[in-house]
Design an enzyme around this catalytic site. Structure first.
Site, PDB file in Angstrom:
ATOM      1  N   GLU A 442       0.829  -1.214   0.000  1.00 50.86           N
ATOM      2  CA  GLU A 442       0.000   0.000   0.000  1.00 50.86           C
ATOM      3  C   GLU A 442       0.859   1.258   0.000  1.00 50.86           C
ATOM      4  O   GLU A 442       0.507   2.264   0.605  1.00 50.86           O
ATOM      5  CB  GLU A 442      -0.869  -0.011   1.275  1.00 50.86           C
ATOM      6  CG  GLU A 442      -2.332   0.107   1.093  1.00 50.86           C
ATOM      7  CD  GLU A 442      -2.825   0.177  -0.321  1.00 50.86           C
ATOM      8  OE1 GLU A 442      -3.102  -0.891  -0.870  1.00 50.86           O
ATOM      9  OE2 GLU A 442      -2.936   1.278  -0.866  1.00 50.86           O
TER      10      GLU A 442
HETATM   11  C1  FAD Z   1       1.939  -9.541   0.139  1.00 53.75           C
HETATM   12  C2  FAD Z   1       1.793  -8.377  -0.805  1.00 53.75           C
HETATM   13  C3  FAD Z   1       0.527  -7.963  -1.185  1.00 53.75           C
HETATM   14  C4  FAD Z   1       0.375  -6.917  -2.084  1.00 53.75           C
HETATM   15  N1  FAD Z   1      -0.886  -6.553  -2.534  1.00 53.75           N
HETATM   16  C5  FAD Z   1      -0.995  -5.705  -3.588  1.00 53.75           C
HETATM   17  C6  FAD Z   1      -2.262  -5.493  -4.231  1.00 53.75           C
HETATM   18  O1  FAD Z   1      -3.292  -6.013  -3.824  1.00 53.75           O
HETATM   19  N2  FAD Z   1      -2.282  -4.711  -5.335  1.00 53.75           N
HETATM   20  C7  FAD Z   1      -1.163  -4.109  -5.846  1.00 53.75           C
HETATM   21  O2  FAD Z   1      -1.267  -3.422  -6.857  1.00 53.75           O
HETATM   22  N3  FAD Z   1       0.045  -4.267  -5.245  1.00 53.75           N
HETATM   23  C8  FAD Z   1       0.150  -5.053  -4.143  1.00 53.75           C
HETATM   24  N4  FAD Z   1       1.380  -5.249  -3.539  1.00 53.75           N
HETATM   25  C9  FAD Z   1       2.534  -4.511  -4.035  1.00 53.75           C
HETATM   26  C10 FAD Z   1       3.038  -3.475  -3.061  1.00 53.75           C
HETATM   27  O3  FAD Z   1       2.129  -2.420  -2.924  1.00 53.75           O
HETATM   28  C11 FAD Z   1       4.441  -3.022  -3.540  1.00 53.75           C
HETATM   29  O4  FAD Z   1       5.305  -4.117  -3.334  1.00 53.75           O
HETATM   30  C12 FAD Z   1       4.941  -1.796  -2.819  1.00 53.75           C
HETATM   31  O5  FAD Z   1       4.143  -0.688  -3.122  1.00 53.75           O
HETATM   32  C13 FAD Z   1       6.403  -1.459  -3.183  1.00 53.75           C
HETATM   33  O6  FAD Z   1       6.651  -1.594  -4.551  1.00 53.75           O
HETATM   34  P1  FAD Z   1       7.899  -2.488  -5.027  1.00 53.75           P
HETATM   35  O7  FAD Z   1       7.782  -3.814  -4.360  1.00 53.75           O
HETATM   36  O8  FAD Z   1       7.946  -2.512  -6.517  1.00 53.75           O
HETATM   37  O9  FAD Z   1       9.156  -1.760  -4.468  1.00 53.75           O
HETATM   38  P2  FAD Z   1       9.986  -0.575  -5.179  1.00 53.75           P
HETATM   39  O10 FAD Z   1       9.061   0.433  -5.716  1.00 53.75           O
HETATM   40  O11 FAD Z   1      10.953  -1.184  -6.124  1.00 53.75           O
HETATM   41  O12 FAD Z   1      10.772   0.036  -3.940  1.00 53.75           O
HETATM   42  C14 FAD Z   1      11.972  -0.540  -3.401  1.00 53.75           C
HETATM   43  C15 FAD Z   1      12.496   0.371  -2.278  1.00 53.75           C
HETATM   44  O13 FAD Z   1      12.826   1.647  -2.820  1.00 53.75           O
HETATM   45  C16 FAD Z   1      12.120   2.681  -2.151  1.00 53.75           C
HETATM   46  N5  FAD Z   1      11.734   3.716  -3.105  1.00 53.75           N
HETATM   47  C17 FAD Z   1      11.174   3.571  -4.325  1.00 53.75           C
HETATM   48  N6  FAD Z   1      10.946   4.768  -4.887  1.00 53.75           N
HETATM   49  C18 FAD Z   1      11.348   5.691  -4.007  1.00 53.75           C
HETATM   50  C19 FAD Z   1      11.356   7.121  -3.975  1.00 53.75           C
HETATM   51  N7  FAD Z   1      10.854   7.829  -4.979  1.00 53.75           N
HETATM   52  N8  FAD Z   1      11.848   7.730  -2.881  1.00 53.75           N
HETATM   53  C20 FAD Z   1      12.305   7.038  -1.836  1.00 53.75           C
HETATM   54  N9  FAD Z   1      12.325   5.701  -1.806  1.00 53.75           N
HETATM   55  C21 FAD Z   1      11.851   5.026  -2.866  1.00 53.75           C
HETATM   56  C22 FAD Z   1      10.907   2.006  -1.532  1.00 53.75           C
HETATM   57  O14 FAD Z   1      10.418   2.697  -0.396  1.00 53.75           O
HETATM   58  C23 FAD Z   1      11.460   0.629  -1.181  1.00 53.75           C
HETATM   59  O15 FAD Z   1      12.101   0.677   0.063  1.00 53.75           O
HETATM   60  C24 FAD Z   1       1.529  -6.261  -2.593  1.00 53.75           C
HETATM   61  C25 FAD Z   1       2.812  -6.667  -2.170  1.00 53.75           C
HETATM   62  C26 FAD Z   1       2.953  -7.725  -1.322  1.00 53.75           C
HETATM   63  C27 FAD Z   1       4.347  -8.172  -0.952  1.00 53.75           C
END
Ligand code: FAD
Length: 593
Positions: A442
């Site tokens: 989220e």
């Molecule tokens: C169990 C689970 C359930 C989920 N359910 C859903 C769902 O129902 N629907 C859905 O669409 N998604 C869902 N997600 C996805 C989830 O919302 C994302 O994993 C999350 O938003 C982070 O995206 P990412 O994993 O691609 O990480 P990334 O975006 O790659 O981020 C990696 C790291 O970099 C940091 N970062 C990235 N950009 C910036 C920035 N601009 N400034 C500072 N720091 C930054 C982040 O904070 C993080 O620490 C789910 C994930 C899991 C694991």
């Protein structure tokens, strides 16, 4: 492991005594008298029963069994389907839904309490409901009359579920780079193609249909976030008469094997020319999705509260029963081989930290729920605007702070159990595993902090913050009596510190774009502790004024004192970190890490 008991006494204290929710409800004409104190009380009692007696008993078995994927079909753990049906039959899925389409139209101040009980009972189970409730909110706010009429009644009834499909393998935080495509068809619908990952409840056996809300781009859409549109893509197409039609071309490729919330299916979803319907306007999909995301953010925050409450209940029970060593001041139970561990200062520190933070969170989630109700139902434009500003400001705080301290609390709960906290049968390790994700999904807590510091504070020169700070100042000014001084004086100091810190970051960020991101997480925590000081001062005021006491109000006052003396001082170290600025983060080259 203690059996989870819905914390009804404390919920009633916050709702009725601290915030006098009934007065608020009766003052909001948009609620149409849908609820009063008596009805709310009966509903809380019912919600307490169903969560404690029907849903909580499936928590451990759901973790052990997990959701299972086989040939595109997902089976939820034993008992989930029946419990979901029972929950849906009670109308609970549509608790906050629009009455025009079969929702119950209940205020969010009540909704947050029910959500807390759901998460406290069983986070994996709660997620199927939270995603459905969130998707109905976006559909109701932005969908056409035809879509609403066709889909909302069954979603509110819980016979169809909802999902939120944003994330793709290469696009999580940065949704502007999603690749899922939507091509217009002659009949006004769209053909949606792409792969979404991590989709909570993307496929399961709880309901007869699943309604996906999917972010996608038209082939000629502008680049970045401004080219994103939102589509409704049902698992089964729906005929004009409302009956289920043919299977749409959306399938579940697999589910993730993960650290916790194992009963919640986290799905890879493949859209292969699936038929979809536009929600809201083209290229404004992110705005529409934000309606859902804001709701989900508060909801996921509440996962932190529910988990911490469940962990606390077990930890207190254990600390009263487990005997180890003697109390430093002399034997408390000389007839036994040792004293219960609740006599030890460090165990008390952990329990009180959990209690102070969880009850502070409960009050704050109710406060945010009130602002949501005001922004939705108030008639007076100025009052509504104030509610909207506070919701915008406080949503990222609620999501990130509830879950950061929820995780901290669950780790304390595990620690109280010593080695047994690490062992499965006691349940504490499951809570730690389950709640951890709430800090990540989220929008990670880092991103919530950026939202608070950047968009919600620096971008408007601190205007939203001013609204909140003025309200707290009003409370302080109105409560200058000596009895309250031990709470109000440190609240004043914390507020002054937060005002200065806010002005400091706004000023520094004008000359260095890295300042916002460097300050944001510690700023959010300073904000959180200050907001909880406001909550605890309000709770202490009520507790002081209470007459007859069975120990409940005295416990509140002691917990308030613990909060002000032992937890609020954390803001000093956090504020120092904020003031250290961004330069120290960039001294090293990336190659030197
Ligand atoms: C169990 C689970 C359930 C989920 N359910 C859903 C769902 O129902 N629907 C859905 O669409 N998604 C869902 N997600 C996805 C989830 O919302 C994302 O994993 C999350 O938003 C982070 O995206 P990412 O994993 O691609 O990480 P990334 O975006 O790659 O981020 C990696 C790291 O970099 C940091 N970062 C990235 N950009 C910036 C920035 N601009 N400034 C500072 N720091 C930054 C982040 O904070 C993080 O620490 C789910 C994930 C899991 C694991």
């Amino acid at each position: 492991m203690a059996e989870y008991q819905a914390p009804l006494r404390d919920i009633r204290f916050v709702l009725n005594e601290v915030f006098e929710a009934d007065k608020l409800w009766q003052s909001l004409p948009g609620l149409n008298g849908a609820i009063d104190a008596e009805m709310a009380d009966a509903m809380l009692e019912e919600a307490g029963k169903i969560t404690s007696q029907t849903i909580a008993p499936l928590n451990r078995s759901g973790d052990e069994e997990g959701a299972v994927w086989k040939d595109g079909v997902v089976t939820t753990p034993t008992g989930f389907k029946e419990a979901y049906a029972t929950y849906a039959e009670g109308g609970w899925v549509g608790l906050g839904g629009n009455p025009e389409f079969g929702g119950m139209g209940m205020p969010k101040t009540l909704g947050v309490q029910v959500e807390e009980m759901l998460y406290g009972a069983n986070s994996s189970f709660a997620l199927y409901i939270a995603l459905t409730a969130g998707s109905t909110l976006a559909l109701d706010a932005h969908g056409s009359e035809e879509l609403k009429r066709k889909f909302l009644p069954n979603m509110y009834a819980g016979t169809w579920a909802g999902t939120m499909c944003l994330t793709e393998p290469h696009a999580g935080t940065d949704l502007g780079i999603i690749r899922t495509r939507a091509v217009p068809e002659a009949d006004g619908s769209y053909s949606v193609t792409g792969t979404k990952i991590f989709i909570t409840g993307g496929e399961h056996d709880l309901t007869e249909n699943i309604i996906h809300l999917v972010l996608a781009k038209l082939p000629d859409a502008p680049a970045g976030p401004k080219g994103i549109s939102l589509f409704l893509v049902p698992k089964f197409l729906v005929n004009e008469d409302g009956s289920l039609g043919e299977r749409n071309s959306v399938t579940c490729g697999s589910i993730e094997h993960k650290m916790g919330i194992k009963g919640s299916a986290t799905c890879v979803m493949n859209f292969d020319g699936a038929r979809g319907y536009l929600i809201g306007e083209l290229n404004k999909g992110l705005n529409a999705m934000f309606t859902m995301m804001n709701y989900e953010r508060l909801s996921i925050g509440i996962q932190g509260i529910g988990s911490a409450e469940a962990s606390y209940q077990s930890a207190v029970e254990y600390a009263r029963e487990r005997i180890q060593s003697r109390a430093p001041t002399g034997a408390v139970q000389p007839d036994k081989a040792a004293d219960p561990i609740i006599v030890h200062p460090d165990v008390r520190r952990m329990l009180l930290t959990m209690k102070a933070m969880t009850e502070g969170s409960r009050a704050f989630s109710t406060y945010v729920g009130m602002q949501l109700d005001i922004s939705k139902f108030a008639e007076d434009e100025a009052i509504r605007k104030k509610g909207e500003d506070l919701v915008a400001l406080l949503t990222p705080v609620a999501k990130a702070f509830f879950t950061d301290i929820g995780f901290e609390s669950c780790v304390h709960g595990q620690q109280v159990f010593g080695g047994h906290g690490y062992i499965r049968e006691w349940g504490q390790e499951q809570l730690v595993r389950d709640v951890r994700i709430a800090q990540i999904y989220e929008g990670t807590n880092g991103i919530q902090a950026l939202d608070l510091m950047g968009r919600k504070t620096v971008a408007n020169g601190g205007a939203f913050f001013q609204v909140f700070a003025d309200e707290i100042q009003g409370f302080i000014d109105a409560n200058g009596d000596a009895e309250l001084a031990e709470f109000v004086q440190p609240l004043q100091a914390a507020l002054t510190n937060l005002r200065e810190l806010t002005a400091y970051v706004i000023e520094r960020s004008a000359s260095n774009p890295n300042e916002v991101g460097a300050a944001s997480v510690e700023y959010l925590h300073t904000f959180g502790y200050t907001a909880y000081a406001y909550m605890w001062a309000r709770m202490a005021r009520v507790a002081l004024a209470a007459g007859e006491d069975d120990g409940f109000y005295q416990g509140k006052l002691s917990t308030a004192r613990f909060f002000f003396k032992r937890l609020l001082p954390r803001i000093h170290s956090l504020s120092e970190s904020v003031r250290a600025g961004s330069e120290v983060l960039f001294e090293m080259d990336a190659s030197q890490f």
